[in-house]
Design an enzyme around this catalytic site. Structure first.
Site, mmCIF file in Angstrom:
data_model
loop_
_atom_site.group_PDB
_atom_site.id
_atom_site.type_symbol
_atom_site.label_atom_id
_atom_site.label_comp_id
_atom_site.label_asym_id
_atom_site.label_seq_id
_atom_site.Cartn_x
_atom_site.Cartn_y
_atom_site.Cartn_z
ATOM 1 N N ASP A 53 36.653 12.631 24.683
ATOM 2 C CA ASP A 53 35.905 13.433 25.652
ATOM 3 C C ASP A 53 34.422 13.466 25.298
ATOM 4 O OD1 ASP A 53 38.347 14.151 26.936
ATOM 5 O OD2 ASP A 53 38.697 15.617 25.341
ATOM 6 N N ARG A 112 40.010 5.635 22.403
ATOM 7 C CA ARG A 112 39.464 5.641 23.768
ATOM 8 C C ARG A 112 38.036 6.188 23.806
ATOM 9 N NH1 ARG A 112 44.338 8.227 24.629
ATOM 10 N NH2 ARG A 112 43.319 10.115 25.396
ATOM 11 N N HIS A 157 37.909 7.818 18.167
ATOM 12 C CA HIS A 157 39.190 7.772 18.862
ATOM 13 C C HIS A 157 39.301 6.413 19.555
ATOM 14 C CE1 HIS A 157 42.225 8.657 21.934
ATOM 15 N NE2 HIS A 157 42.612 9.652 21.167
#
EC number: 2.4.3.6
Length: 371
Positions: A258, A282, A280
């Site tokens: 995020d 992603r 992370h």
């Protein structure tokens, strides 16, 4: 019914023709096309049934690899669907690809639910499902994904086995406990219904006769007495011995996908003198003030390798809500801490995660995240 079959037949032909485009598609590892599946359908239909394993994340690929190892000699087809494509995804996909009879990487950079992606992708998946040889078992973690239902609805008699997808399997508010798939838009919902019939999240969950969990001693949302629960240790640190930790301290912050976590992560790194960040899989942004650990390995595999090389180093792992905290907490010379910004309200959605960390013996460190 005749009209529906005719429409589906035409749709299949269209998607199959477009599938030729993927024959040399490097983005999808050259195996998103239907040619190999068609060959299986025509020439291997009477052979040994196959097992399907669906993955959406690197963690799921790690679990899938362990499941496959428990069934030597059986045929496995692996299907990876992801909005992300990077060094880590490629590394772990190639790892599992080497162990599977066939492996397919569906890279969906804009997500399945985008209007221009949903209908052609769902149609393609349905066609691919019908081209498969006999299916014995289907393994999956992401029960809420309507894309998997394209296969489940094609093989309603196949055994269904489920497995963990991180801390989502330990929290009662998980989307895996829902009933229906979330598909936005009337046209897409109607098309999805044509592709999957009356299949639902609840139907998948109720059909699961076994669930593999990577978390020992923690209550799993799938542990409701309806199925066999099987513990599947994911990372083996049994051969590593704890050293005297005289070789210095390495502090690592686990990144978040995020982007809104960027500023708060930088403040946490400064507050706790953290030297490194492990992005992370992603994560697409960087952090200032810390060194990024660029590695094809997920953090657990990376740390295990580091412990072998530096058995006297103390490793401190800091995280906001990563499930890796639970999988690494018992590694030798590894000390895991959960970070809690002081500005978080008591009813924030992370509250169940912090409760889970506390239950697992992971210290919660509150810090001032305001200037």
């Amino acid at each position: 019914m005749g009209l529906k079959k005719a429409c589906l037949t035409v749709l299949c032909l269209i998607v199959f023709c477009f599938g030729i485009f993927y024959t040399f598609d490097r983005v999808n590892q050259g195996e998103r096309n239907a040619v190999s599946l068609l060959k299986d359908k025509l020439f291997n239909e009477e052979g040994e049934p196959v097992n399907l394993i669906f993955c959406y994340t690197i963690l799921q690929m790690k679990v899938a690899e362990r499941i496959m190892a428990q069934h030597p000699g059986e045929r496995f087809y692996v299907v990876l669907m992801s909005e992300n494509r990077n060094e880590k995804y490629d590394y772990y996909f190639n790892q599992i690809k080497d162990k599977a009879e066939r492996a397919y990487f569906f890279h969906l950079p804009y997500g399945l639910n985008k209007s221009f992606n949903f209908i052609p992708t769902m149609a393609e998946l349905k066609v691919k499902s019908m081209l498969l040889p006999k299916v014995k078992r289907i393994y999956l973690a992401s029960l809420e994904k309507v894309s998997i239902a394209a296969f489940l609805s094609t093989y309603p008699d196949a055994e269904i086995k489920t497995f963990d997808d991180g801390t989502g399997n330990l929290i009662q508010s998980s989307s895996y406990l829902g009933d229906e798939f979330s598909v936005n838009g009337t046209i897409k919902r109607n098309f999805a219904r044509m592709m999957i019939g009356d299949w639902s999240i609840a139907k998948t969950r109720n059909a699961s006769d076994e669930h593999y969990t990577i978390f020992k001693g923690l209550k799993n949302i799938m542990d409701d007495g309806r199925r066999k629960m099987t513990y599947l240790p994911l990372f083996d640190a049994s051969e590593l011995k704890a050293g005297d930790e005289t070789g210095g301290t390495v502090r690592i912050l686990l990144g978040s996908p995020d982007k809104e976590m960027k500023e708060i992560s930088e403040k946490a790194a400064k507050n706790f003198n953290i030297q490194y960040v492990a992005p992370h899989p992603r994560q697409t942004y960087g952090l200032s003030g810390v060194t990024t650990l660029n590695s094809p390995y997920v953090i657990e595999d990376y740390i295990l390798r580091e412990i072998k090389k530096n058995p006297h180093t103390r490793y401190e792992i800091y995280t906001f809500f990563s499930g890796a905290a639970l999988t690494m907490k018992d590694f030798p010379n590894v000390h895991v801490y959960a970070l809690k910004p002081a500005s978080l309200p008591e009813d924030y959605w992370l509250k169940p995660v912090y409760a889970l960390f506390t239950q697992s013996g992971i210290p919660i460190l509150t810090f001032d995240d305001k200037d």
